[in-house]
Design an enzyme around this catalytic site. Structure first.
Site, short mmCIF file in Angstrom:
data_model
loop_
_atom_site.label_atom_id
_atom_site.label_comp_id
_atom_site.label_asym_id
_atom_site.label_seq_id
_atom_site.Cartn_x
_atom_site.Cartn_y
_atom_site.Cartn_z
CD1 TRP A 1 -11.55 50.46 10.73
CD2 TRP A 1 -11.62 51.14 8.61
NE1 TRP A 1 -12.48 49.69 10.08
CE2 TRP A 1 -12.55 50.08 8.77
CE3 TRP A 1 -11.50 51.71 7.35
CZ2 TRP A 1 -13.36 49.60 7.73
CZ3 TRP A 1 -12.30 51.22 6.31
CH2 TRP A 1 -13.22 50.18 6.51
CG ASP A 2 -14.62 51.98 13.66
OD1 ASP A 2 -13.70 51.32 13.16
OD2 ASP A 2 -15.59 51.46 14.22
CD GLU B 1 -12.70 43.04 10.88
OE1 GLU B 1 -13.73 42.61 11.43
OE2 GLU B 1 -11.96 43.89 11.40
CE LYS C 1 -17.46 41.96 10.74
NZ LYS C 1 -16.36 42.07 11.70
CD GLN C 2 -16.37 45.54 7.79
OE1 GLN C 2 -16.20 44.64 8.59
NE2 GLN C 2 -16.12 46.80 8.07
O1 IFM Z 1 -13.35 48.71 12.67
C1 IFM Z 1 -14.39 47.79 12.72
C2 IFM Z 1 -14.13 46.71 11.72
O2 IFM Z 1 -14.10 47.23 10.41
C3 IFM Z 1 -15.21 45.65 11.80
N1 IFM Z 1 -15.26 45.11 13.15
C4 IFM Z 1 -15.54 46.12 14.15
C5 IFM Z 1 -14.50 47.23 14.12
C6 IFM Z 1 -14.83 48.31 15.14
O3 IFM Z 1 -16.00 48.97 14.80
#
Ligand code: IFM
Length: 734
Positions: free
Chosen positions: A332-333, A474, A587-588
């Site tokens: 999705w990046d 995640e 995580k994010q």
């Molecule tokens: O798409 C990301 C994910 O959100 C977090 N882990 C790494 C992936 C690739 O950059």
């Protein structure tokens, strides 16, 4: 726009072994077809040399399917008086590597002291941006006393792979015209990578080179001995081509005639012009902050270097073309972080990225079907044809060394909404609706059908929920009603409805096909109902939105406390028993990402409260996190707090040193999402430029150390020079 080119150089002075891995990413060259890690010509696979190829994959045994690395055609290890001129064997007296990222050229200069004689090796290289199969190099060697110089330069076919070796046999060819070639075949004998190079040496002696095939070391080398006097130079020029079984254009003809000092100079000039044109459209000038200007343009240099301009349907892997990490797969990046840069500076590339998703719809339909759903469930880690490369076991437990079951592939259902969001942005920014009849309509319909399949209704209650998912964070797997996922699903329904209303704009034959395929009237009703009744978690009394059902019941501890519980620094924080899984530590950016996308739907108070709440609880364990915090901080009118997050995102690759491991899995490489995120911070955050009701609007929020921003953007086919000062933004067609 004047550019201070001194600020556009990345310099490494002195040799430091511990920086080899990071420098491979920092000095990366690329042209969308291949990425050439910024390693030195004497390096081998232990130093992670790689020529990483876009869009060609192979799988060995049970290991992960990954992109192919080509044999290294930039190898050279000269000798002086029988001593190797290599930083790996002699500590150089002087050593510098410089990437000029304004011109896209990598320079190297090393001085080795051999028995009291100073021998200097200077080289420069660049990939061809027009004929993407080619790369050019020049190398000049001289010494301050007489001695014997031995040239060894050619192809190293002992290839670094994470899950290789991929080539089961090689065919070699030695031309009589200064060319050598090697063709590696994978286990599928029809798949190959062909590397051919021609090299000419230039010296007073003008001696022809011989060819040496060292099977043991896997080196196919041009070889020559030159007795040189003090100050006399020996140079070589080379051109190499890479061609694979996936290519449909003609393979370049490489022979001794393909290269000469004059041809090299011509190519170099053309290369510089190419980059000057790119920067004319895309450079970001930041007055008052040279470090920020340098970091953000360096990020853009990377994005330019990995853009697939040679195809009309291709995407960008999560680690760009810096290696095989993350299997060379597309996440999705691309749509959520990388796309905006191309949308506003080179819409043709944006179209190519989107077209990749349209063309891989079949893979998404198959994936949904395999889980018993209708519609399109896009691959979490997409390879050719939309094949999902994501493994059921993405992480290896550091203690037991056993693979851990993760549910990224099965449960990150938000991936399909990213594709629709990308398409929506494409329509809004370019105004080009032609994709609608080229598969975009079906793509959006199928994604909306997929989300309608996921809706769950309680017997007592009238709203729909989406259960058992993983949001952007995640670390918390299999949760219900993730705010991000639900809100994005709603966006998919509304976009599907908007496009249904545009059906009449599609030419008749295609419209007929669509009407035959879909019961548009019934779908309209389903999507309207879904969009109305889908439950979107709302801010509670505190103003904070729960990331998912039950999130506030989890242990509320600090990120440091959770980090302090680790028994091993490489331990995975998420999954069933991860240190973060049962806590509120994430995580994010998750809720924060969603709020930065839908900021206009919430009050400033809600935006601020959520920013404050989640910021304290975020590990920023993904390079995708910081830029979203930066965006939301701007939308909260706190640009000075946005600034460090922006710098973190913009500096991810210039500084290097990011997270290299997830459990025992290597995740190093460059970070295109972070690079694209930094651009979004400048454009949407600091300049405050967004599209509203089909028009560009600006609400600048400059942090105190940025005096002025200047850059060009393209909106609906018109190029504008944007100037932002204090609270004021100006757009001038240019
Ligand atoms: O798409 C990301 C994910 O959100 C977090 N882990 C790494 C992936 C690739 O950059």
């Amino acid at each position: 726009m004047d550019i201070n080119k001194e600020n556009w150089l990345i310099k490494e002075e002195g040799f430091d072994k511990s920086r080899i891995e990071d420098n491979g990413n920092r000095f990366l060259l690329g042209n969308g077809y291949m990425g050439i890690r910024g390693t030195l010509s004497e390096y081998g696979k232990e130093q992670l040399v790689a020529v990483n190829l876009a869009g060609i994959y192979d799988k060995v045994g049970d290991s992960w399917r990954e992109p192919l690395n080509a044999p290294n055609f930039l190898y050279s290890k000269p000798e002086f008086n029988n001593t190797e001129l290599s930083v790996l064997s002699i500590n150089p007296k002087d050593h510098k590597v410089i990437l000029d990222f304004y011109e896209g050229i990598l320079y190297r200069e090393s001085v080795f002291c051999v028995d009291g004689v100073n021998v200097r090796v200077r080289s420069e290289r660049f990939p061809d941006m027009d004929n993407v199969h080619l790369i050019w190099e020049k190398c000049v060697i001289d010494a301050d006393s007489a001695g014997r110089l031995t040239l060894n330069a050619g192809i190293d076919y002992d290839i670094w792979d994470i899950n290789g070796p991929h080539f089961v046999r090689f065919e070699k060819e030695i031309g009589h015209d200064g060319s050598v070639s090697i063709k590696g075949f994978t286990q599928k004998d029809t798949e190959f990578v062909h590397v051919k190079e021609a090299l000419v040496s230039v010296s007073l002696l003008n001696r022809p080179l011989a060819v040496k095939d060292d099977e043991k070391e896997k080196l196919l080398l041009h070889h020559g001995i030159f007795d040189i006097k003090a100050g006399e130079t020996v140079s070589f020029y080379r051109v190499a081509s890479v061609y694979t079984s996936k290519d449909t254009d003609a393979e370049p003809a490489i022979s001794g005639e393909a290269i000469s000092p004059e041809i090299y100079m011509e190519k170099k000039e053309a290369h510089k012009k190419w980059w000057a044109l790119k920067w004319d459209n895309s450079a970001v000038k930041i007055e008052g902050d040279e470090e920020a200007e340098r970091a953000v343009n360096y990020s853009l240099y990377h994005l330019h270097s990995i853009a697939p301009r040679h195809r009309d349907s291709m995407s960008i892997p999560a680690r760009g073309l810096s290696g095989q990490t993350y299997k060379g797969a597309v996440f999705w990046d691309t749509e959520m972080f990388i796309l905006d840069f191309f949308l506003y500076t080179e819409p043709r590339v944006a179209r190519t990225l989107i077209k990749y998703r349209i063309d891989t719809l079949k893979g998404a339909l198959d994936k949904a079907k395999s889980y018993g759903y209708k519609g399109a469930f896009y691959a979490w880690e997409s390879q050719e044809g939309g094949f999902d490369a994501c493994s059921d076991y993405n992480v290896t437990d550091v203690f037991t060394k056993r693979p851990m079951r993760t549910f990224f592939k099965d449960k990150q259902v938000h991936i399909s909404s990213a594709i629709v969001f990308g398409l929506k942005k494409y329509f809004d920014v370019t105004g080009d609706m032609s994709l609608l009849s080229e598969g975009a309509f079906e793509t959006v319909m199928e994604c909306a059908i997929f989300y309608s399949e996921l809706l769950v209704k309680k017997v007592y209650g009238d709203c729909y929920e989406i259960r058992d998912v993983i949001g952007p964070d995640e670390y918390h797997e299999r949760v219900n009603n993730n705010f991000y996922t639900n809100r994005m699903a709603k966006m998919v329904f509304t976009e599907a409805l908007r496009l249904i209303d545009k059906l009449d704009t599609i030419e008749d034959a295609r419209k007929e096909e669509i009407i035959k395929k879909y019961n548009v009237k019934a779908l309209k009703e389903i999507f309207e109902d879904a969009s109305r009744k889908l439950y979107i978690p709302a801010p509670g009394e505190s103003g904070v939105i729960p990331q998912f059902d039950g999130y506030f019941d989890l242990e509320d501890v600090s990120v440091d406390t959770v980090r302090g519980r680790l028994l091993d620094p490489k331990e995975y924080w998420g999954g069933a028993y991860g240190v973060a899984s049962h806590t509120q530590v994430i995580k994010q950016a998750d809720v924060v990402t969603c709020l930065s996308l839908f900021k206009d739907e919430y009050s400033s108070e809600v935006l601020n409260k959520n920013y404050d709440y989640y910021e304290k609880r975020t590990e920023h364990g993904s390079s995708l996190s910081a830029c979203m915090y930066s965006l939301l901080a701007c939308y909260c009118d706190r640009p000075d707090e946005a600034y460090p997050f922006f710098m973190k995102s913009a500096s991810a690759d210039i500084k290097g040193g990011g997270k290299q491991w997830a459990g025992l899995v290597y995740i190093g490489g460059s970070h295109p999402a972070s690079e694209g995120g930094a651009y979004m911070n400048v454009l949407h955050g600091f300049a405050g430029i967004n599209v509203k009701d089909g028009k560009l609007v600006a609400s600048p929020k400059l942090p105190k150390n940025i005096k002025k921003l200047e850059f060009r953007i393209i909106f609906k086919g018109i190029r504008y020079l944007v100037t932002v000062e204090k609270e004021k933004a100006e757009f001038k067609p240019c």
